[in-house]
Design a protein around this motif. Structure first.
Motif, PDB file in Angstrom:
ATOM      1  N   LYS A   1       0.788  -1.251  -0.057  1.00 36.03           N
ATOM      2  CA  LYS A   1      -0.005  -0.006  -0.076  1.00 36.03           C
ATOM      3  C   LYS A   1       0.975   1.123  -0.116  1.00 36.03           C
ATOM      4  N   LEU A   2       0.586   2.010  -1.038  1.00 31.85           N
ATOM      5  CA  LEU A   2       1.220   3.522  -1.145  1.00 31.85           C
ATOM      6  C   LEU A   2       0.348   4.684  -0.741  1.00 31.85           C
ATOM      7  N   ASP A   3      -0.999   4.382  -1.052  1.00 31.60           N
ATOM      8  CA  ASP A   3      -1.959   5.478  -0.725  1.00 31.60           C
ATOM      9  C   ASP A   3      -3.056   4.962   0.326  1.00 31.60           C
ATOM     10  N   ASP A   4      -3.263   5.689   1.254  1.00 39.26           N
ATOM     11  CA  ASP A   4      -4.288   5.211   2.364  1.00 39.26           C
ATOM     12  C   ASP A   4      -5.529   5.841   2.334  1.00 39.26           C
ATOM     13  N   ASP A   5      -5.642   6.923   1.135  1.00 39.37           N
ATOM     14  CA  ASP A   5      -6.940   7.620   1.160  1.00 39.37           C
ATOM     15  C   ASP A   5      -8.234   6.913   0.635  1.00 39.37           C
ATOM     16  N   GLU A   6      -9.327   7.112   0.998  1.00 37.05           N
ATOM     17  CA  GLU A   6     -10.599   6.570   0.549  1.00 37.05           C
ATOM     18  C   GLU A   6     -10.815   6.390  -0.862  1.00 37.05           C
ATOM     19  N   GLU A   7     -10.355   7.622  -1.342  1.00 33.08           N
ATOM     20  CA  GLU A   7     -10.622   7.616  -3.038  1.00 33.08           C
ATOM     21  C   GLU A   7      -9.796   6.528  -3.833  1.00 33.08           C
ATOM     22  N   ALA A   8      -8.545   6.454  -3.313  1.00 29.99           N
ATOM     23  CA  ALA A   8      -7.908   5.464  -4.088  1.00 29.99           C
ATOM     24  C   ALA A   8      -8.321   3.899  -3.866  1.00 29.99           C
ATOM     25  N   ALA A   9      -8.805   3.703  -2.455  1.00 33.14           N
ATOM     26  CA  ALA A   9      -9.562   2.592  -2.314  1.00 33.14           C
ATOM     27  C   ALA A   9     -10.803   2.498  -3.055  1.00 33.14           C
ATOM     28  N   LYS A  10     -11.501   3.498  -3.331  1.00 32.08           N
ATOM     29  CA  LYS A  10     -12.749   3.092  -4.287  1.00 32.08           C
ATOM     30  C   LYS A  10     -12.342   2.971  -5.753  1.00 32.08           C
ATOM     31  N   LYS A  11     -11.469   3.657  -6.185  1.00 31.35           N
ATOM     32  CA  LYS A  11     -10.916   3.449  -7.516  1.00 31.35           C
ATOM     33  C   LYS A  11     -10.299   1.921  -7.721  1.00 31.35           C
ATOM     34  N   LYS A  12      -9.797   1.591  -6.756  1.00 28.75           N
ATOM     35  CA  LYS A  12      -9.166   0.229  -6.833  1.00 28.75           C
ATOM     36  C   LYS A  12     -10.346  -0.854  -6.922  1.00 28.75           C
TER      37      LYS A  12
END
Length: 740
Positions: free
Chosen positions: A565-576
């Motif tokens: 994991k490099l990004d912990d923000d919610e937006e990155a998780a939703k995109k994934k």
């Protein structure tokens, strides 16, 4: 006269021969030191409410012959030790004489000497010293009483700390080691006391010994002459070369001169009388070569123990010369040394070296048991070099000498017992070794540490794995190649200092060499963000990184592991999550196609230029480690297979054209097409190679690559209208091959 048993050191081991004698028995001693008894009259108790049971005190007795047998045959593990023990006794006698001479009139500046001579004719080995000698009473007390240490009694008489003497003996059994190689020992001695007679003590190690006046060759001044009548299986000790070898091993730093009787043969050119009989005038005489044998004593211990001298008095060249001589390293120049004294709870003097090159024996096996790196001395006398607890094995390459009187040795002075003293010395040796390594690392000449790391870096890696107490001190000394430094080493300190803002961890990848590690697709996203990635290029590196885990509050993470994991923000998780849903059919298809090769397929947002990559689960082994483990299994004759837990995870890049093409073919509905299958398999093979894995079926891989090339050529020809021409040429080539 008979051996007395007043102070038997090993009486516990002779329990089978012991008897108990009541103290209430009237005791009488026979001339053999045995006990006879008659019971004393008993008394009756009257008018007592409580009757007390009589208490009896017992005294140990023993079979002296049995005790002697135990000392001779059970105390020492190597019979060659006898020479060390006897030379140590001789050195003690010389040191006593030197001290006593300081207060006597007419003292000479000439130091006492020790001489050794073997006589093959009489099958004897003679060891003579010019020491203090012994009187009749001292012969009885020192040689006739087992475990009676004359040296210890001498020190007690002087009082602790009141005299500058360097005495070795303490247990009072070293003399009896002579019977390891001799069946009869004679001691001719003359005390330095005025008017003392020359005496002869003799024994065959049975229950008795004799003392008489001696009229053999007189001893000059004072001293002791030991005559060992060797056993049939000890004839090797009649050879001066064997004696010299043992002296160089055990006694080369004894303070007093040690000489060995040797015969030398030299060849000289002399006139040939027979050939010169008819020599004409003016002609040069004819010469011949003849052997000339000379005999005499030759000094052996020319090397000086520089670790006993003050640091300020020792020159740099003396340290280098001592290293080359003591460790038989004529062609090696030490890179660093540390000469220090430990005082306080434990007194110890030591001299440590870091070699300039890897010792030959360690080049074959980095933990070779025959590599004796630390030599232990007690008052200049070599004790052993096999003590594993003196230095941790990750410092196996460090050489040196340790001299301490406080070490807990067993009676034979061959075994080092575990104690707090040993722990204190161990900590100090490790600390001094680390200090030397740091000094090399901080040297302005950077090439020196590069040379050190290339030779001994793997030992520091082992230190991280095995030495939990010191791994924080070892970690700054580690060196790596990285994605930003493929030609020069970088350190963890340099890595942390260069970390861009927002980077929260230290990343590394494994690979067989820098080139293979740099090809890993998993580092693409890290590099695109400006993150540096360390290259772990040996199987040992992976274990070391797992042992280190963090550095300066930064976690150390394997970039080739799943769920990076490099990004912990919610937006990155939703995109994934959206990408997973969008490519679900591709994931399902590839998991079925590659079910025997991979654990699962996941959609990744960490890949940039590569269509796919293979990564391991949280507890999986890297491909480098898997190859190493397989090689180890084959070498040990075991099967080299590994369980399913080591199957890799396939990560795919949804932004890559190849993945989009596979998605198009899957969406078309024809999941059984050969084109789709070949594309999926070829993508997996390329991902495996770039991620450091082996492609098991190279024949099928080559076939798919050639098919892809053929399809490309056919497509290109079709677009340019050259299809018929190519087909005609192919037909002509076939016809020609048939004709041939």
């Amino acid at each position: 006269m008979k051996f007395s048993h007043a102070a038997l050191l090993v009486v516990a081991t002779a329990a089978s021969a012991a008897a108990f004698v009541p103290a209430s028995i009237a005791k009488q001693r026979t001339s053999f030191g045995l006990v006879t008894a008659s019971r004393a009259p008993s008394s009756r108790l009257f008018l007592s409410a409580t009757v007390e049971k009589p208490k009896e005190t017992f005294e140990f007795t023993s079979d002296v012959g049995r005790v002697m047998d135990l000392i001779i045959n059970s105390l020492y593990s190597d019979k060659a030790i006898f020479l060390r023990e006897l030379i140590s006794n001789a050195a003690d006698a010389c040191d006593k004489k030197r001290f006593l001479s300081l207060t006597s009139e007419g003292a000479t500046d000439t130091p006492p000497t020790i001489k050794i001579k073997a006589d093959e004719t009489s099958n004897t080995l003679i060891i003579e010293d010019g020491g203090v000698g012994m009187t009749r009473d001292e012969l009885i007390n020192n040689l006739g009483r087992i475990a009676q240490s004359g040296t210890k009694a001498f020190m007690e008489a002087l009082g602790e700390g009141k005299a500058d003497v360097n005495l070795i003996g303490q247990f009072g059994v070293g003399f009896y080691s002579a019977y390891l190689v001799a069946d009869r020992v004679e001691v001719v001695t003359k005390s330095m006391q005025e008017g003392a007679k020359q005496l002869r003590w003799a024994s065959t190690a049975d229950n008795s010994y004799t003392i008489e006046d001696d009229d053999s060759e007189p001893i000059e001044g004072s001293g002791t002459r030991l005559i060992l009548h060797l056993k049939d299986d000890a004839s090797e000790y009649l050879q001066s070369s064997k004696i010299e070898e043992l002296l160089n091993r055990y006694s080369e730093f004894i303070e007093f001169p040690i000489s060995v009787w040797k015969s030398k043969t030299e060849y000289k050119r002399v006139p040939d009388e027979e050939a010169n009989k008819e020599l004409k005038e003016g002609e040069e005489p004819k010469m011949k070569t003849v052997p000339e044998t000379t005999e005499g004593f030759e000094l052996i211990n020319t090397q000086k123990p520089i670790w006993l001298r003050p640091v300020k008095e020792v020159e740099e060249q003396e340290y280098k010369d001592f290293y080359k001589s003591a460790f038989r390293a004529s062609y090696d120049e030490p890179m660093k040394w540390s000469h220090f004294v430990l005082e306080g709870q434990v007194e110890c003097k030591a001299l440590l070296y870091i070699p300039g090159m890897l010792p030959f024996e360690l080049s074959k096996d980095m933990f070779d048991e025959n590599s004796r790196n630390i030599r232990l001395y007690v008052k200049r006398v070599f004790i052993n070099d096999k003590f594993e607890d003196l230095m941790p094995r990750w410092l196996k390459f460090v050489r040196g000498v340790v001299d301490s009187n406080d070490l807990p040795l067993n009676v034979s002075r061959e075994i080092l017992q575990k104690s707090k003293v040993l722990s204190i010395i161990n900590k100090r040796l490790v600390r001094k070794s680390l200090d030397m390594i740091r000094e090399i690392a901080e040297d302005e000449d950077k090439s020196r540490y590069i040379m050190f790391w290339n030779n001994f870096g793997k030992y520091l890696k082992v230190g991280i794995i095995e030495d939990d107490k010191n791994k924080k001190d070892i970690a700054p000394l580690l060196r790596f190649f990285s994605s930003k430094s493929t030609e020069e080493y970088t350190s963890l300190d340099n890595y942390v200092a260069a970390m861009p803002e927002g980077q929260k961890a230290i990343y590394y990848v494994t690979g067989d060499g820098v080139e293979n590690a740099s090809m890993s697709p998993v580092i693409e996203k890290l590099k695109s963000r400006g993150y540096e990635v360390l290259f772990a290029t040996e199987p040992l590196d992976e274990i070391m990184m797992e042992g280190l885990r963090s550095y300066k509050e930064k976690d150390i993470i394997d970039a080739a592991k799943e769920n990076l994991k490099l990004d912990d923000d919610e937006e990155a998780a939703k995109k994934k999550e959206q990408l997973r849903e969008e490519y679900k059919e591709v994931v399902d298809y590839l998991e079925v196609l590659l079910k025997d090769k991979i654990q699962k397929v996941v959609v990744s947002d960490l890949l940039v230029d590569s269509p796919a990559a293979l990564v391991q689960g949280a507890y999986g082994m890297s491909p480098t480690m898997q190859r190493y483990m397989k090689a180890q299994a084959v070498a040990s004759g075991q099967a080299g297979g590994f369980p399913d837990m080591n199957k890799a995870v396939l990560e795919i890049n949804p932004k890559h054209a190849i993945i989009k093409d596979i998605d198009r073919l899957v969406q078309s509905g024809d999941k059984d097409s050969q084109e789709l299958k070949d594309c999926g398999l070829l993508m997996y093979d390329v991902a495996a190679m770039t991620s450091g894995y082996d492609v098991p079926d190279m024949k099928e891989f080559a076939k798919r690559v050639l098919q892809l090339m053929d399809d490309k050529v056919t497509t290109a020809a079709s677009e340019s209208g050259e299809t018929e021409e190519l087909e005609t040429k192919d037909a002509e080539l076939v016809d020609d091959s048939v004709l041939e």
